[in-house]
Design a protein around this motif. Structure first.
Motif, PDB file in Angstrom:
ATOM      1  N   VAL A 126       0.852  -1.198   0.000  1.00  0.00           N
ATOM      2  CA  VAL A 126       0.000   0.000   0.000  1.00  0.00           C
ATOM      3  C   VAL A 126       0.885   1.243   0.000  1.00  0.00           C
ATOM      4  CG1 VAL A 126      -1.662   1.375   1.332  1.00  0.00           C
ATOM      5  CG2 VAL A 126      -2.004  -1.091   1.101  1.00  0.00           C
ATOM      6  N   TRP A 127       1.898   1.241   0.856  1.00  0.00           N
ATOM      7  CA  TRP A 127       2.798   2.391   0.961  1.00  0.00           C
ATOM      8  C   TRP A 127       3.647   2.592  -0.276  1.00  0.00           C
ATOM      9  CZ3 TRP A 127       3.567   6.680   3.582  1.00  0.00           C
ATOM     10  CH2 TRP A 127       2.838   6.854   4.760  1.00  0.00           C
ATOM     11  N   THR A 128       4.087   1.499  -0.870  1.00  0.00           N
ATOM     12  CA  THR A 128       4.987   1.587  -2.014  1.00  0.00           C
ATOM     13  C   THR A 128       4.338   2.303  -3.190  1.00  0.00           C
ATOM     14  OG1 THR A 128       6.093  -0.417  -1.307  1.00  0.00           O
ATOM     15  CG2 THR A 128       6.463   0.219  -3.561  1.00  0.00           C
ATOM     16  N   SER A 129       3.030   2.149  -3.346  1.00  0.00           N
ATOM     17  CA  SER A 129       2.362   2.754  -4.499  1.00  0.00           C
ATOM     18  C   SER A 129       2.232   4.281  -4.352  1.00  0.00           C
ATOM     19  CB  SER A 129       0.981   2.147  -4.688  1.00  0.00           C
ATOM     20  OG  SER A 129       0.117   2.644  -3.703  1.00  0.00           O
ATOM     21  N   HIS A 130       2.149   4.784  -3.119  1.00  0.00           N
ATOM     22  CA  HIS A 130       1.970   6.217  -2.863  1.00  0.00           C
ATOM     23  C   HIS A 130       0.748   6.807  -3.551  1.00  0.00           C
ATOM     24  CE1 HIS A 130       4.551   8.380  -0.176  1.00  0.00           C
ATOM     25  NE2 HIS A 130       5.526   7.553  -0.466  1.00  0.00           N
ATOM     26  N   ARG A 131      -0.180   5.947  -3.876  1.00  0.00           N
ATOM     27  CA  ARG A 131      -1.468   6.407  -4.390  1.00  0.00           C
ATOM     28  C   ARG A 131      -2.467   5.350  -3.943  1.00  0.00           C
ATOM     29  NH1 ARG A 131      -2.680   3.068  -8.349  1.00  0.00           N
ATOM     30  NH2 ARG A 131      -0.986   1.934  -9.336  1.00  0.00           N
ATOM     31  N   PRO A 132      -3.749   5.663  -3.976  1.00  0.00           N
ATOM     32  CA  PRO A 132      -4.715   4.643  -3.556  1.00  0.00           C
ATOM     33  C   PRO A 132      -4.566   3.375  -4.391  1.00  0.00           C
ATOM     34  CG  PRO A 132      -5.783   6.773  -3.807  1.00  0.00           C
ATOM     35  CD  PRO A 132      -4.391   6.922  -4.354  1.00  0.00           C
ATOM     36  N   VAL A 133      -4.561   2.250  -3.706  1.00  0.00           N
ATOM     37  CA  VAL A 133      -4.345   0.969  -4.381  1.00  0.00           C
ATOM     38  C   VAL A 133      -5.473   0.003  -4.008  1.00  0.00           C
ATOM     39  CG1 VAL A 133      -2.781   0.149  -2.560  1.00  0.00           C
ATOM     40  CG2 VAL A 133      -2.624  -0.838  -4.819  1.00  0.00           C
ATOM     41  N   GLY A 134      -5.961  -0.726  -4.990  1.00  0.00           N
ATOM     42  CA  GLY A 134      -7.064  -1.658  -4.766  1.00  0.00           C
ATOM     43  C   GLY A 134      -6.581  -3.000  -4.248  1.00  0.00           C
ATOM     44  N   ALA A 135      -7.489  -3.728  -3.622  1.00  0.00           N
ATOM     45  CA  ALA A 135      -7.153  -5.035  -3.056  1.00  0.00           C
ATOM     46  C   ALA A 135      -6.628  -5.997  -4.121  1.00  0.00           C
ATOM     47  CB  ALA A 135      -8.371  -5.634  -2.360  1.00  0.00           C
ATOM     48  N   TYR A 136      -7.186  -5.911  -5.326  1.00  0.00           N
ATOM     49  CA  TYR A 136      -6.740  -6.840  -6.363  1.00  0.00           C
ATOM     50  C   TYR A 136      -5.362  -6.489  -6.910  1.00  0.00           C
ATOM     51  CZ  TYR A 136     -10.758  -9.772  -6.077  1.00  0.00           C
ATOM     52  OH  TYR A 136     -11.680 -10.666  -5.598  1.00  0.00           O
ATOM     53  N   ASP A 137      -5.002  -5.206  -6.863  1.00  0.00           N
ATOM     54  CA  ASP A 137      -3.634  -4.814  -7.233  1.00  0.00           C
ATOM     55  C   ASP A 137      -2.661  -5.404  -6.214  1.00  0.00           C
ATOM     56  OD1 ASP A 137      -4.544  -3.307  -9.359  1.00  0.00           O
ATOM     57  OD2 ASP A 137      -4.742  -1.492  -8.155  1.00  0.00           O
ATOM     58  N   ILE A 138      -3.048  -5.329  -4.943  1.00  0.00           N
ATOM     59  CA  ILE A 138      -2.216  -5.879  -3.874  1.00  0.00           C
ATOM     60  C   ILE A 138      -2.102  -7.394  -4.049  1.00  0.00           C
ATOM     61  CG2 ILE A 138      -2.086  -6.282  -1.381  1.00  0.00           C
ATOM     62  CD1 ILE A 138      -3.547  -3.526  -1.074  1.00  0.00           C
ATOM     63  N   LEU A 139      -3.227  -7.998  -4.331  1.00  0.00           N
ATOM     64  CA  LEU A 139      -3.294  -9.452  -4.522  1.00  0.00           C
ATOM     65  C   LEU A 139      -2.343  -9.897  -5.638  1.00  0.00           C
ATOM     66  CD1 LEU A 139      -4.894 -11.860  -3.446  1.00  0.00           C
ATOM     67  CD2 LEU A 139      -6.571 -11.449  -5.222  1.00  0.00           C
ATOM     68  N   ALA A 140      -2.345  -9.146  -6.735  1.00  0.00           N
ATOM     69  CA  ALA A 140      -1.498  -9.487  -7.883  1.00  0.00           C
ATOM     70  C   ALA A 140      -0.013  -9.428  -7.506  1.00  0.00           C
ATOM     71  CB  ALA A 140      -1.786  -8.530  -9.032  1.00  0.00           C
ATOM     72  N   GLN A 141       0.355  -8.470  -6.653  1.00  0.00           N
ATOM     73  CA  GLN A 141       1.758  -8.319  -6.263  1.00  0.00           C
ATOM     74  C   GLN A 141       2.150  -9.269  -5.136  1.00  0.00           C
ATOM     75  OE1 GLN A 141       3.110  -4.062  -5.994  1.00  0.00           O
ATOM     76  NE2 GLN A 141       0.931  -3.727  -6.301  1.00  0.00           N
ATOM     77  N   LEU A 142       1.168  -9.647  -4.328  1.00  0.00           N
ATOM     78  CA  LEU A 142       1.431 -10.447  -3.138  1.00  0.00           C
ATOM     79  C   LEU A 142       1.700 -11.903  -3.473  1.00  0.00           C
ATOM     80  CD1 LEU A 142       1.426  -9.916  -0.081  1.00  0.00           C
ATOM     81  CD2 LEU A 142      -0.939 -10.669  -0.041  1.00  0.00           C
ATOM     82  N   GLY A 143       0.866 -12.455  -4.317  1.00  0.00           N
ATOM     83  CA  GLY A 143       0.984 -13.871  -4.633  1.00  0.00           C
ATOM     84  C   GLY A 143       2.114 -14.125  -5.606  1.00  0.00           C
ATOM     85  N   GLY A 144       2.858 -15.166  -5.360  1.00  0.00           N
ATOM     86  CA  GLY A 144       3.886 -15.575  -6.304  1.00  0.00           C
ATOM     87  C   GLY A 144       3.309 -16.636  -7.221  1.00  0.00           C
TER      88      GLY A 144
END
Length: 108
Positions: A50-68
């Motif tokens: 969330v912090w790395t984006s420095h802009r509002p980020v959606g749960a699915y954007d996080i999901l895409a980056q989180l999962g390997g």
């Protein structure tokens, strides 16, 4: 109360992004310790994204980056982490965008 003064970033000059994210994670860790709640590795990673984006980020954007590729993260995992971070004032949800942004001054 912490003894160090609050630093206000001047984004126009030079922004040390790595330090900013690290500071946010350090503050989150201290706040969770103080409250007796656990900032698990997963929660910390979601907060970091969330912090790395420095802009509002959606749960699915996080999901895409989180999962390997070998171990994808499920939406419930991300939503549970976001709920925790929101309850503890570490991120704010922007309802109109259905997105999340890091809180620069948690605990206040």
């Amino acid at each position: 109360m912490s003894s160090h003064a609050h630093h206000h970033h001047d984004h126009a000059v030079r922004h040390d992004h790595g330090s900013c994210v690290k500071d946010a994670l350090d503050r989150a860790d201290a706040l969770c310790t103080e409250r007796g709640v656990r900032l698990t590795a997963q929660r910390a990673r979601v907060l970091e994204l969330v912090w790395t984006s420095h802009r509002p980020v959606g749960a699915y954007d996080i999901l895409a980056q989180l999962g390997g590729p070998d171990r994808p993260a499920g939406p419930p995992t991300v939503y549970r982490a976001l709920d925790f971070l929101q309850e503890n004032g570490l991120v704010h949800r922007i309802a109109s965008l259905n997105a999340y942004i890091g809180c620069p001054d948690p605990g206040h």
